[in-house]
Design a protein around this motif. Sequence first.
Motif, PDB file in Angstrom:
ATOM      1  N   LEU A 112       0.835  -1.194   0.000  1.00  0.00           N
ATOM      2  CA  LEU A 112       0.000   0.000   0.000  1.00  0.00           C
ATOM      3  C   LEU A 112       0.876   1.253   0.000  1.00  0.00           C
ATOM      4  O   LEU A 112       0.590   2.214  -0.729  1.00  0.00           O
ATOM      5  CB  LEU A 112      -0.928   0.016   1.218  1.00  0.00           C
ATOM      6  CG  LEU A 112      -1.760   1.296   1.375  1.00  0.00           C
ATOM      7  CD1 LEU A 112      -2.690   1.494   0.184  1.00  0.00           C
ATOM      8  CD2 LEU A 112      -2.556   1.269   2.683  1.00  0.00           C
ATOM      9  N   ALA A 113       1.939   1.248   0.774  1.00  0.00           N
ATOM     10  CA  ALA A 113       2.831   2.406   0.829  1.00  0.00           C
ATOM     11  C   ALA A 113       3.388   2.725  -0.558  1.00  0.00           C
ATOM     12  O   ALA A 113       3.469   3.898  -0.954  1.00  0.00           O
ATOM     13  CB  ALA A 113       3.965   2.143   1.813  1.00  0.00           C
ATOM     14  N   ALA A 114       3.766   1.694  -1.299  1.00  0.00           N
ATOM     15  CA  ALA A 114       4.306   1.901  -2.653  1.00  0.00           C
ATOM     16  C   ALA A 114       3.254   2.512  -3.571  1.00  0.00           C
ATOM     17  O   ALA A 114       3.545   3.414  -4.374  1.00  0.00           O
ATOM     18  CB  ALA A 114       4.812   0.576  -3.217  1.00  0.00           C
ATOM     19  N   ASP A 160     -11.754   7.809   6.703  1.00  0.00           N
ATOM     20  CA  ASP A 160     -12.849   7.938   5.754  1.00  0.00           C
ATOM     21  C   ASP A 160     -13.910   8.897   6.297  1.00  0.00           C
ATOM     22  O   ASP A 160     -14.543   9.634   5.537  1.00  0.00           O
ATOM     23  CB  ASP A 160     -13.462   6.558   5.491  1.00  0.00           C
ATOM     24  CG  ASP A 160     -14.542   6.583   4.428  1.00  0.00           C
ATOM     25  OD1 ASP A 160     -14.270   7.104   3.330  1.00  0.00           O
ATOM     26  OD2 ASP A 160     -15.653   6.092   4.693  1.00  0.00           O
ATOM     27  N   HIS A 161     -14.055   8.919   7.611  1.00  0.00           N
ATOM     28  CA  HIS A 161     -15.015   9.831   8.245  1.00  0.00           C
ATOM     29  C   HIS A 161     -14.646  11.288   7.957  1.00  0.00           C
ATOM     30  O   HIS A 161     -15.509  12.081   7.553  1.00  0.00           O
ATOM     31  CB  HIS A 161     -15.030   9.581   9.756  1.00  0.00           C
ATOM     32  CG  HIS A 161     -15.843  10.566  10.532  1.00  0.00           C
ATOM     33  ND1 HIS A 161     -17.216  10.495  10.604  1.00  0.00           N
ATOM     34  CD2 HIS A 161     -15.478  11.654  11.271  1.00  0.00           C
ATOM     35  CE1 HIS A 161     -17.666  11.496  11.352  1.00  0.00           C
ATOM     36  NE2 HIS A 161     -16.634  12.212  11.765  1.00  0.00           N
ATOM     37  N   LEU A 162     -13.375  11.644   8.118  1.00  0.00           N
ATOM     38  CA  LEU A 162     -12.943  13.012   7.862  1.00  0.00           C
ATOM     39  C   LEU A 162     -13.015  13.332   6.369  1.00  0.00           C
ATOM     40  O   LEU A 162     -13.421  14.435   5.974  1.00  0.00           O
ATOM     41  CB  LEU A 162     -11.518  13.216   8.382  1.00  0.00           C
ATOM     42  CG  LEU A 162     -10.902  14.602   8.176  1.00  0.00           C
ATOM     43  CD1 LEU A 162     -11.810  15.702   8.700  1.00  0.00           C
ATOM     44  CD2 LEU A 162      -9.528  14.667   8.842  1.00  0.00           C
ATOM     45  N   TYR A 163     -12.637  12.358   5.538  1.00  0.00           N
ATOM     46  CA  TYR A 163     -12.727  12.543   4.085  1.00  0.00           C
ATOM     47  C   TYR A 163     -14.150  12.899   3.669  1.00  0.00           C
ATOM     48  O   TYR A 163     -14.376  13.799   2.852  1.00  0.00           O
ATOM     49  CB  TYR A 163     -12.270  11.266   3.384  1.00  0.00           C
ATOM     50  CG  TYR A 163     -12.444  11.267   1.883  1.00  0.00           C
ATOM     51  CD1 TYR A 163     -11.462  11.778   1.047  1.00  0.00           C
ATOM     52  CD2 TYR A 163     -13.608  10.756   1.303  1.00  0.00           C
ATOM     53  CE1 TYR A 163     -11.625  11.783  -0.335  1.00  0.00           C
ATOM     54  CE2 TYR A 163     -13.778  10.753  -0.073  1.00  0.00           C
ATOM     55  CZ  TYR A 163     -12.788  11.266  -0.882  1.00  0.00           C
ATOM     56  OH  TYR A 163     -12.963  11.269  -2.248  1.00  0.00           O
ATOM     57  N   LYS A 164     -15.127  12.205   4.244  1.00  0.00           N
ATOM     58  CA  LYS A 164     -16.527  12.442   3.885  1.00  0.00           C
ATOM     59  C   LYS A 164     -17.007  13.801   4.382  1.00  0.00           C
ATOM     60  O   LYS A 164     -17.814  14.457   3.726  1.00  0.00           O
ATOM     61  CB  LYS A 164     -17.407  11.323   4.436  1.00  0.00           C
ATOM     62  CG  LYS A 164     -17.233  10.005   3.684  1.00  0.00           C
ATOM     63  CD  LYS A 164     -18.060   8.888   4.306  1.00  0.00           C
ATOM     64  CE  LYS A 164     -17.905   7.598   3.506  1.00  0.00           C
ATOM     65  NZ  LYS A 164     -18.613   6.463   4.159  1.00  0.00           N
ATOM     66  N   GLN A 211      -8.286  -1.015   2.014  1.00  0.00           N
ATOM     67  CA  GLN A 211      -9.191  -1.765   2.892  1.00  0.00           C
ATOM     68  C   GLN A 211      -8.837  -3.252   2.896  1.00  0.00           C
ATOM     69  O   GLN A 211      -8.329  -3.774   1.907  1.00  0.00           O
ATOM     70  CB  GLN A 211     -10.634  -1.572   2.435  1.00  0.00           C
ATOM     71  CG  GLN A 211     -11.065  -0.128   2.293  1.00  0.00           C
ATOM     72  CD  GLN A 211     -10.731   0.734   3.482  1.00  0.00           C
ATOM     73  OE1 GLN A 211     -11.042   0.377   4.620  1.00  0.00           O
ATOM     74  NE2 GLN A 211     -10.076   1.862   3.238  1.00  0.00           N
ATOM     75  N   PRO A 212      -9.078  -3.952   4.007  1.00  0.00           N
ATOM     76  CA  PRO A 212      -9.583  -3.448   5.275  1.00  0.00           C
ATOM     77  C   PRO A 212      -8.463  -2.807   6.109  1.00  0.00           C
ATOM     78  O   PRO A 212      -7.280  -3.037   5.845  1.00  0.00           O
ATOM     79  CB  PRO A 212     -10.122  -4.704   5.966  1.00  0.00           C
ATOM     80  CG  PRO A 212      -9.237  -5.797   5.452  1.00  0.00           C
ATOM     81  CD  PRO A 212      -8.940  -5.433   4.011  1.00  0.00           C
ATOM     82  N   TYR A 213      -8.855  -2.041   7.095  1.00  0.00           N
ATOM     83  CA  TYR A 213      -7.904  -1.297   7.915  1.00  0.00           C
ATOM     84  C   TYR A 213      -6.823  -2.202   8.492  1.00  0.00           C
ATOM     85  O   TYR A 213      -5.624  -1.909   8.415  1.00  0.00           O
ATOM     86  CB  TYR A 213      -8.663  -0.582   9.045  1.00  0.00           C
ATOM     87  CG  TYR A 213      -7.758   0.056  10.075  1.00  0.00           C
ATOM     88  CD1 TYR A 213      -7.398   1.397   9.967  1.00  0.00           C
ATOM     89  CD2 TYR A 213      -7.247  -0.667  11.154  1.00  0.00           C
ATOM     90  CE1 TYR A 213      -6.556   1.993  10.890  1.00  0.00           C
ATOM     91  CE2 TYR A 213      -6.412  -0.084  12.086  1.00  0.00           C
ATOM     92  CZ  TYR A 213      -6.060   1.244  11.948  1.00  0.00           C
ATOM     93  OH  TYR A 213      -5.208   1.818  12.877  1.00  0.00           O
ATOM     94  N   VAL A 238     -10.014   4.203  16.399  1.00  0.00           N
ATOM     95  CA  VAL A 238      -8.938   3.520  15.683  1.00  0.00           C
ATOM     96  C   VAL A 238      -9.461   2.177  15.192  1.00  0.00           C
ATOM     97  O   VAL A 238     -10.046   1.398  15.956  1.00  0.00           O
ATOM     98  CB  VAL A 238      -7.717   3.316  16.605  1.00  0.00           C
ATOM     99  CG1 VAL A 238      -6.658   2.479  15.896  1.00  0.00           C
ATOM    100  CG2 VAL A 238      -7.149   4.666  17.023  1.00  0.00           C
ATOM    101  N   GLY A 239      -9.259   1.912  13.911  1.00  0.00           N
ATOM    102  CA  GLY A 239      -9.783   0.697  13.297  1.00  0.00           C
ATOM    103  C   GLY A 239     -10.832   0.990  12.242  1.00  0.00           C
ATOM    104  O   GLY A 239     -11.131   0.136  11.404  1.00  0.00           O
ATOM    105  N   ARG A 240     -11.372   2.199  12.267  1.00  0.00           N
ATOM    106  CA  ARG A 240     -12.303   2.581  11.206  1.00  0.00           C
ATOM    107  C   ARG A 240     -11.527   2.831   9.916  1.00  0.00           C
ATOM    108  O   ARG A 240     -10.316   3.086   9.949  1.00  0.00           O
ATOM    109  CB  ARG A 240     -13.081   3.832  11.607  1.00  0.00           C
ATOM    110  CG  ARG A 240     -14.183   3.542  12.632  1.00  0.00           C
ATOM    111  CD  ARG A 240     -15.078   4.746  12.822  1.00  0.00           C
ATOM    112  NE  ARG A 240     -16.206   4.444  13.706  1.00  0.00           N
ATOM    113  CZ  ARG A 240     -17.350   3.913  13.329  1.00  0.00           C
ATOM    114  NH1 ARG A 240     -17.533   3.592  12.052  1.00  0.00           N
ATOM    115  NH2 ARG A 240     -18.325   3.696  14.184  1.00  0.00           N
TER     116      ARG A 240
END
Length: 392
Positions: free
Chosen positions: A69-71, A216-220, A255-257, A281-283
């Motif tokens: 994912l980092a790449a 994702d909450h802040l993104y929304k 995903q998933p976290y 944490v975990g969302r």
Amino acid sequence: MSLAARRFAITWHSNLLRRTSYLPRQCYSTSTPEASSKFELPSDPKEWAKLFKVPLAVNHRISIRNSDLAAKVADAFVPEGSRGKVIIEAYPGPGQLTRALLNLPKDRVRKLIILESWAPYLEWLKPLEAADPRLIVLEKDGFNWASYSEISELGLLDDVAKVDWKSGVHPDLQFISHLPSTIYSEQLVSQLFRAMPEAGWLFQYGRIPLNLVLSDHLYKRIGATLKDTAMRCKLSIVAEATAQCTPSLNFLESQPYEEHFHPIPGIRAMAAEMKKDSRAVGRPFRTMTAIPLENQLIPKGQMDAWDYCLRRLFVKKSTELRKAISTLAPNAQILIKAVTKPELSPSERLDVTKKIKDMDARDWSILLKAFDEWPFKPEDLTIYENYSGSRH
């Protein structure tokens, strides 16, 4: 710096000091065998849990753990065609994304400036600094406004040109950060958007891209449209008025976290916490890119007025503007006439029967223009906190 920015900086820094003042400091050396073994991070999440036992003060710090994912994130943030980028990366954690950025073709990244303040993470960043001259690790907090002034004072941006706002997105400088899963992240992002119209912070260099790893909450909340009534908020409107915000990667890529991020809470604890806290944490976490708009809807010098009007009117977000307007100040009802004058063109006129929650950024810009031109607007936008206006 605007009044809103000053208030935020003081409040944020004092909260930050209370949360981190008791964290232990550790010493590290880049010349020891132990340091040389820290070039690569482990792939096993259990090893991460052992190495980075996060105390309560930093357990909200989310970091990319999965190297694949980092790449992908690094390639999305600094894509093919990028040349000679100077990147400031805040809150990298132990540096999985940092490593991915350094592993990009070298002509893409000229300099990578790291802001990290937690000693256990620094132990995994300092060996990289010793091995790669492009990397500069500063033991500073990425949420402290003064850290960015110090970067300039150290001369680390002397080779970065200031680009005219109308000349496009800055070709060299960009900002990357993981955002913790707390309310403070929303406050920080709000301040970044608020700095754009003023060309403050790093935006003094031009239209600097922001690349964020965030919940994702802040993104929304940032991208909520008029249809997303449950998520739309003051932050959504300021973001709409100042920047173009888009996902950097497809949401499903991260995903998933638990397969991609650190820390991983216990299953039971995570399930219980997620039921009661949207920032637990975990969302889900994801990526976002924000590009400052060339034509800002918020004129320079008006951010405090926008902040004031949004704060006052959003208390009555389900009320029509013509009825809620009196909450701004005594006699503010006069503004209704100013935004509905027959001689105004359709693009300059405002439908005052709209509910506050149904106003888009253009609507707010029309209202704020009238408010700014109103000779009797409050001189001090903090003095009417207790004024409630007429009841309707």
